[in-house]
Scaffold this motif. Structure first.
Motif, PDB file in Angstrom:
ATOM      1  N   PHE A 546       0.828  -1.220  -0.058  1.00 13.52           N
ATOM      2  CA  PHE A 546      -0.189  -0.043  -0.059  1.00 13.52           C
ATOM      3  C   PHE A 546       0.848   1.263  -0.010  1.00 13.52           C
ATOM      4  O   PHE A 546       2.070   1.211   0.395  1.00 13.52           O
ATOM      5  N   GLN A 547       0.188   2.296  -0.273  1.00 19.61           N
ATOM      6  CA  GLN A 547       0.825   3.685  -0.015  1.00 19.61           C
ATOM      7  C   GLN A 547       0.203   4.214   0.998  1.00 19.61           C
ATOM      8  O   GLN A 547      -1.021   4.251   1.168  1.00 19.61           O
ATOM      9  N   LEU A 548       0.792   5.346   1.687  1.00 21.79           N
ATOM     10  CA  LEU A 548       0.171   5.928   2.589  1.00 21.79           C
ATOM     11  C   LEU A 548      -0.222   7.489   1.726  1.00 21.79           C
ATOM     12  O   LEU A 548       0.560   8.273   1.403  1.00 21.79           O
ATOM     13  N   GLU A 549      -1.624   7.802   1.938  1.00 26.36           N
ATOM     14  CA  GLU A 549      -2.152   8.819   1.270  1.00 26.36           C
ATOM     15  C   GLU A 549      -2.951   9.839   2.166  1.00 26.36           C
ATOM     16  O   GLU A 549      -3.409   9.414   3.036  1.00 26.36           O
ATOM     17  N   ILE A 550      -3.347  10.989   1.612  1.00 25.38           N
ATOM     18  CA  ILE A 550      -4.181  11.779   2.295  1.00 25.38           C
ATOM     19  C   ILE A 550      -5.506  11.972   1.318  1.00 25.38           C
ATOM     20  O   ILE A 550      -5.326  12.079   0.443  1.00 25.38           O
ATOM     21  N   ASN A 551      -6.628  11.496   1.986  1.00 24.96           N
ATOM     22  CA  ASN A 551      -7.718  11.630   1.575  1.00 24.96           C
ATOM     23  C   ASN A 551      -8.377  13.198   1.957  1.00 24.96           C
ATOM     24  O   ASN A 551      -8.568  13.297   3.099  1.00 24.96           O
ATOM     25  N   GLU A 552      -8.788  13.979   0.945  1.00 24.45           N
ATOM     26  CA  GLU A 552      -9.477  15.184   1.034  1.00 24.45           C
ATOM     27  C   GLU A 552     -11.068  15.022   0.603  1.00 24.45           C
ATOM     28  O   GLU A 552     -11.273  14.839  -0.516  1.00 24.45           O
ATOM     29  N   PHE A 553     -11.752  15.468   1.764  1.00 23.89           N
ATOM     30  CA  PHE A 553     -13.550  15.665   1.358  1.00 23.89           C
ATOM     31  C   PHE A 553     -14.163  16.629   2.214  1.00 23.89           C
ATOM     32  O   PHE A 553     -14.101  16.567   3.387  1.00 23.89           O
ATOM     33  N   ARG A 554     -14.583  17.347   1.529  1.00 23.39           N
ATOM     34  CA  ARG A 554     -15.395  18.424   2.033  1.00 23.39           C
ATOM     35  C   ARG A 554     -14.362  19.204   3.171  1.00 23.39           C
ATOM     36  O   ARG A 554     -14.882  19.630   4.122  1.00 23.39           O
ATOM     37  N   GLY A 555     -13.188  19.668   2.645  1.00 27.11           N
ATOM     38  CA  GLY A 555     -12.143  20.502   3.233  1.00 27.11           C
ATOM     39  C   GLY A 555     -11.521  19.628   4.505  1.00 27.11           C
ATOM     40  O   GLY A 555     -10.804  20.060   5.351  1.00 27.11           O
ATOM     41  N   ARG A 556     -12.072  18.467   4.737  1.00 28.36           N
ATOM     42  CA  ARG A 556     -11.399  17.552   6.006  1.00 28.36           C
ATOM     43  C   ARG A 556     -10.278  16.528   5.334  1.00 28.36           C
ATOM     44  O   ARG A 556     -10.634  15.896   4.288  1.00 28.36           O
ATOM     45  N   GLN A 557      -9.279  16.738   5.906  1.00 25.75           N
ATOM     46  CA  GLN A 557      -8.130  15.732   5.556  1.00 25.75           C
ATOM     47  C   GLN A 557      -8.209  14.344   6.510  1.00 25.75           C
ATOM     48  O   GLN A 557      -8.277  14.597   7.915  1.00 25.75           O
ATOM     49  N   SER A 558      -7.927  13.291   5.920  1.00 24.26           N
ATOM     50  CA  SER A 558      -7.673  11.835   6.822  1.00 24.26           C
ATOM     51  C   SER A 558      -6.723  11.029   5.917  1.00 24.26           C
ATOM     52  O   SER A 558      -6.314  11.014   4.872  1.00 24.26           O
ATOM     53  N   VAL A 559      -6.180  10.275   6.865  1.00 32.77           N
ATOM     54  CA  VAL A 559      -5.172   9.250   6.292  1.00 32.77           C
ATOM     55  C   VAL A 559      -5.947   8.216   5.589  1.00 32.77           C
ATOM     56  O   VAL A 559      -7.160   7.552   5.961  1.00 32.77           O
ATOM     57  N   GLN A 560      -5.359   7.737   4.252  1.00 31.31           N
ATOM     58  CA  GLN A 560      -6.250   6.757   3.552  1.00 31.31           C
ATOM     59  C   GLN A 560      -4.993   5.869   2.995  1.00 31.31           C
ATOM     60  O   GLN A 560      -4.071   6.318   2.435  1.00 31.31           O
ATOM     61  N   LEU A 561      -5.265   4.528   3.176  1.00 30.44           N
ATOM     62  CA  LEU A 561      -4.428   3.469   2.587  1.00 30.44           C
ATOM     63  C   LEU A 561      -4.715   3.199   1.101  1.00 30.44           C
ATOM     64  O   LEU A 561      -5.744   2.865   0.967  1.00 30.44           O
ATOM     65  N   LEU A 562      -3.805   3.545   0.322  1.00 35.62           N
ATOM     66  CA  LEU A 562      -4.218   3.135  -1.356  1.00 35.62           C
ATOM     67  C   LEU A 562      -3.495   1.826  -1.448  1.00 35.62           C
ATOM     68  O   LEU A 562      -2.187   1.689  -1.689  1.00 35.62           O
ATOM     69  N   ILE A 563      -4.174   0.858  -1.674  1.00 36.87           N
ATOM     70  CA  ILE A 563      -3.763  -0.519  -1.888  1.00 36.87           C
ATOM     71  C   ILE A 563      -3.267  -0.650  -3.369  1.00 36.87           C
ATOM     72  O   ILE A 563      -3.935  -0.427  -4.349  1.00 36.87           O
ATOM     73  N   ARG A 564      -2.103  -1.217  -3.481  1.00 35.21           N
ATOM     74  CA  ARG A 564      -1.425  -1.614  -4.795  1.00 35.21           C
ATOM     75  C   ARG A 564      -1.384  -3.139  -5.014  1.00 35.21           C
ATOM     76  O   ARG A 564      -1.662  -3.422  -6.267  1.00 35.21           O
ATOM     77  N   GLN A 565      -1.477  -4.013  -4.047  1.00 33.83           N
ATOM     78  CA  GLN A 565      -1.399  -5.369  -4.346  1.00 33.83           C
ATOM     79  C   GLN A 565      -1.757  -6.339  -2.994  1.00 33.83           C
ATOM     80  O   GLN A 565      -1.579  -5.637  -1.978  1.00 33.83           O
ATOM     81  N   LEU A 566      -2.419  -7.336  -3.437  1.00 34.93           N
ATOM     82  CA  LEU A 566      -2.435  -8.337  -2.549  1.00 34.93           C
ATOM     83  C   LEU A 566      -1.598  -9.395  -2.904  1.00 34.93           C
ATOM     84  O   LEU A 566      -2.207 -10.279  -3.586  1.00 34.93           O
ATOM     85  N   PRO A 567      -0.256  -9.677  -2.578  1.00 28.97           N
ATOM     86  CA  PRO A 567       0.446 -10.405  -3.275  1.00 28.97           C
ATOM     87  C   PRO A 567       0.203 -11.869  -3.114  1.00 28.97           C
ATOM     88  O   PRO A 567       0.471 -12.735  -3.965  1.00 28.97           O
ATOM     89  N   ASP A 568      -0.763 -12.326  -2.038  1.00 30.73           N
ATOM     90  CA  ASP A 568      -0.844 -13.738  -1.901  1.00 30.73           C
ATOM     91  C   ASP A 568      -2.320 -14.307  -2.560  1.00 30.73           C
ATOM     92  O   ASP A 568      -2.622 -15.409  -2.355  1.00 30.73           O
ATOM     93  N   PHE A 569      -2.863 -13.360  -3.238  1.00 32.24           N
ATOM     94  CA  PHE A 569      -4.039 -13.713  -3.999  1.00 32.24           C
ATOM     95  C   PHE A 569      -3.818 -13.671  -5.547  1.00 32.24           C
ATOM     96  O   PHE A 569      -3.279 -12.610  -5.793  1.00 32.24           O
TER      97      PHE A 569
END
Length: 569
Positions: A546-569
Motif C-alpha cells: 500500500f501507499q500512505l495517502e491523504i484523502n480530502e473530502f469537504r475540506g477535511r483531511q484524513s489518512v487513507q491507505l491506497l492498496i496496490r497489491q495483495l501479493p498472496d491472492f
C-alpha cells in the motif's frame, strides 16, 4: 504469485539528517547518502556546454533570431514531442525570433519522425532550417531528403543512435558517442531546452539583448511534464528539472494549458505533484496524438489565453475518454488471447495482434499486458499496405531496442524499421511476417532472460507502524519527491485485518483495515479491482502492499491507505 522484496538501504545513511526515520530509509534505498543530494535548486543543474554538438546547433539557429530566417520545427506525437515543440517555439519567441512554424507527423499518415515523405510536406513550407525535437537520430533517409532539397537539419533527440547517424548540420543527443553530458536519461524536451540555453548564452556574449536576457526557467513546467510523462529515470538533474517545474505550477506561474488540463481532471494545481504528470496531464495530451492529431495538444501548451486553453483541455479530456473505451475493448481481446495459454506456457517474449486494434492505443495495451504477465510484450495493429505496426514494452533485464536489433540481424527482412529505448520501442513488420517475427522475438527473449527475471516482484519500503500511519508522515511523503522512474514513489507492506469491504463505483473496493494487533482502523481504497473476484467476505486477513495517502473530502483531511497489491491472492 508476486514476490514482495524490501528495498535495501545502508543503515547509517542520513541518520543525522533530521528527517523522519521512514523518510531516511526511503531516500537511502534510492541511493541518497547525504542531505546535500536532496537540494534541488537550479544552481545544481548540469551545464549546457557538456552536450556534444550544441555549439554547432547554435551556429545554425543564430540567424533564426538575428536575421529572422525561417525555422520549421519537426516534433513527435507524444507528450515529450509536444512539450519539446512548445519549449522551442516559446524560447525562440522570447529570444526574438518571429518566423517559426511546426510540423508534427500524424502517426496514421506518416509514422514517426522526419521521414522523406514528411520532408516533402516540409519543403512546401520553404523553411531555411529544420529543427527536429524528440526525434531525428534515426532519420538517415529523412535528413538526406532535406539535404537534397537544400534545407539543413539540426537534430535534437535523446533516443539511442543506430549504426548510422544522419548527415545533419548538427546533432545534439546526450546518448551519442562521445557526449560528456552526464545525464543520459534526459528526455527530448530537456535536450531542446538546453539548446535554447546555449543559444541565449551566445546571444548574451554578442551583446544582443538591450535589457536583461529572457529567463528561460519560465519553461521548466513544460520540461518537468515531459520528463515524468516520458518515463525517463529521475537522476538528480531530472529531479531538479521536475521539482522546479512543479514549483512554478503550484505558484500559479505555469503556461495556462497545464492548469487547464489539471482542472478538467478535477485536480488542484496548487497541490500538483509529479504523479499528476504521469496519470493526469500526460494521458490527456497523449490521447490527441493517439486518436487524432497532436496539434491541439501543442496549441494547448502554446496559448496564453486561459479560456482557450480550457476549451482545448476539455477536448483533450474527451479524446482521453474515447481512448479509454477503445483500450477497454482491446484489453478484453487480449485477455481472451491470454486465456488460450496456461501461465507456465506463455512465450517469454509475447506478441499479440488483432486486425481491429487501434494503432494509437497499442502502446498502452502492451504496457498493461506487460504488467499483468511480467514479460516483454509487443502489441500489433494493422498498418498500410498489409504492414503491421508494433509497440513494445519490456521488463528489467531485457533492453528492447537491442533485442529488436538482434532479431533484425538474425532474420533480416522481417522488420521494415524499428527504434526506441531500453524499456519501449516501436517497429513496422513487412507483410506476412507476423508469425516468423513472433517466433524470432520469443527466441531472442528466451536467450536473454532467465526464470528469475520472469518472476514478478514488487519492491517495498518495509513496514509502517500504526503510529506512522499519520497525516504528518503522509504529507511529508507527498512533498518528498519528485517521485518517478528510477526514484519510485514509496510503497509499504503490512498485515491487516479486514474489518469492512464493499464495492464502490463499478471497479473500486473500499475497505476498513486494522493493522494486526494495533486496535486502530484506517480507511483504504483499492482501485480497478476485478468485480467478479472482490469483495470476498471470507477473506478476513491479508498481507497488503500500500501507499500512505491523504484523502480530502469537504475540506477535511484524513489518512487513507491506497492498496496496490495483495501479493498472496
Amino acid at each position: 504469485m508476486v514476490e514482495v522484496v524490501e528495498r535495501k538501504h545502508p543503515q547509517h545513511a542520513l541518520q543525522n539528517s533530521g528527517l523522519h526515520p521512514v523518510l531516511q530509509r526511503i531516500y537511502a534505498a534510492r541511493g541518497v547518502r547525504e542531505n546535500a543530494e536532496l537540494e534541488l535548486s537550479l544552481k545544481h543543474l548540469l551545464p549546457w556546454y557538456d552536450m556534444a554538438g550544441i555549439q554547432q546547433a547554435v551556429d545554425y539557429l543564430l540567424p533564426v533570431v538575428t536575421e529572422q530566417r525561417s525555422l520549421l520545427i519537426v516534433g513527435d506525437f507524444d507528450v515529450d514531442g509536444a512539450t519539446s515543440t512548445a519549449v522551442a517555439i516559446r524560447a525562440l519567441r522570447m529570444l526574438g525570433a518571429t518566423r517559426l512554424d511546426y510540423l508534427v507527423p500524424n502517426r496514421f499518415d506518416f509514422g514517426y519522425g522526419l521521414t522523406p515523405e514528411l520532408v516533402a510536406v516540409a519543403v512546401e513550407r520553404r523553411p531555411d532550417l529544420i529543427l527536429t525535437v524528440d526525434n531525428g537520430i534515426a532519420a538517415v533517409a529523412g535528413v538526406a531528403a532535406a539535404n537534397a532539397a537544400g534545407i539543413p537539419v539540426v537534430v535534437t533527440d535523446h533516443h539511442l543512435p543506430g549504426g548510422e547517424l544522419p548527415a545533419a548540420a548538427a546533432i545534439v543527443n546526450p546518448n551519442q558517442h562521445g557526449c560528456r553530458f552526464a545525464s543520459k536519461a534526459a528526455c527530448g524536451c530537456t535536450v531542446v531546452f538546453y539548446v535554447m540555453l546555449a543559444l541565449r548564452a551566445r546571444l548574451q556574449e554578442m551583446g544582443y539583448f538591450r535589457t536583461e536576457a529572457p529567463n528561460l526557467a519560465v519553461l521548466l513546467d513544460l520540461v518537468a511534464l515531459a520528463t515524468v510523462a516520458d518515463v525517463v529515470p529521475l537522476d538528480r538533474n531530472n529531479r531538479i528539472l521536475v521539482e522546479q517545474g512543479l514549483r512554478r505550477i503550484r505558484a500559479g506561474r505555469a503556461v495556462v494549458g497545464i492548469p487547464a488540463l489539471l482542472q478538467v481532471a478535477g485536480r488542484n494545481a496548487a497541490r500538483a505533484v509529479s504523479t499528476d504528470f504521469g496519470f493526469v496531464v500526460g494521458p490527456r495530451l497523449n490521447a490527441a496524438g493517439r486518436l487524432d492529431d497532436m496539434s491541439i495538444g501543442i496549441e494547448c501548451l502554446l496559448t496564453d489565453d486561459p479560456l482557450l486553453a480550457l476549451e482545448m483541455a476539455t477536448q483533450l479530456d474527451e479524446f482521453n475518454r474515447d481512448r479509454r473505451g477503445i483500450e477497454a475493448a482491446m484489453s478484453a481481446d487480449a485477455e481472451r488471447f491470454l486465456k488460450g495459454w496456461q501461465q507456465q506456457n506463455l512465450p517469454t517474449g509475447l506478441c499479440l495482434f488483432h486486425p481491429e486494434w487501434h494503432q494509437g492505443v497499442i502502446g498502452i495495451l502492451a504496457s498493461r499486458i506487460k504488467e499483468k504477465v511480467h514479460r516483454p510484450v509487443i502489441a500489433f495493429a494493422s498498418g498500410d499496405r498489409d504492414e503491421l505496426k508494433g509497440s513494445a514494452r519490456s521488463i528489467a533485464g531485457l533492453h528492447m531496442r537491442d533485442a529488436l536489433d538482434l532479431v533484425d540481424k538474425r532474420y533480416p527482412g522481417l522488420m521494415r524499421k524499428f527504434g526506441g529505448h531500453a524499456m519501449a520501442a516501436g517497429m513496422t513488420l513487412n507483410p506476412g511476417c507476423f508469425e516468423p517475427f513472433r517466433a524470432a522475438f520469443d527466441e531472442v527473449c528466451r536467450e536473454l532472460l532467465n526464470a528469475d527475471q520472469l518472476q514478478q516482484r514488487i519492491e517495498v519500503d518495509g513496514e509502517l507502524t500504526a503510529d506512522d500511519m499519520a497525516l504528518e508522515l503522509a504529507e511529508q511523503l507527498r512533498w518528498a519527491g519528485p517521485w518517478g522512474q528510477g526514484f519510485p514513489e514509496p510503497v509499504f507492506v503490512g498485515e491487516f485485518r479486514i474489518v469492512q469491504q464493499k464495492l464502490v463505483g463499478e471497479r473500486h473496493l473500499k475497505m476498513v483495515l486494522e493493522p494486526l494487533g494495533s486496535g486502530r482502523v484506517f480507511d483504504a481504497i483499492w482501485f480497478n479491482i476485478d468485480p467478479s473476484v472482490w469483495p470476498r467476505p471470507e477473506i478476513q486477513q491479508a498481507r497488503m502492499v500500500f501507499q500512505l495517502e491523504i484523502n480530502e473530502f469537504r475540506g477535511r483531511q484524513s489518512v487513507q491507505l491506497l492498496i496496490r497489491q495483495l501479493p498472496d491472492f
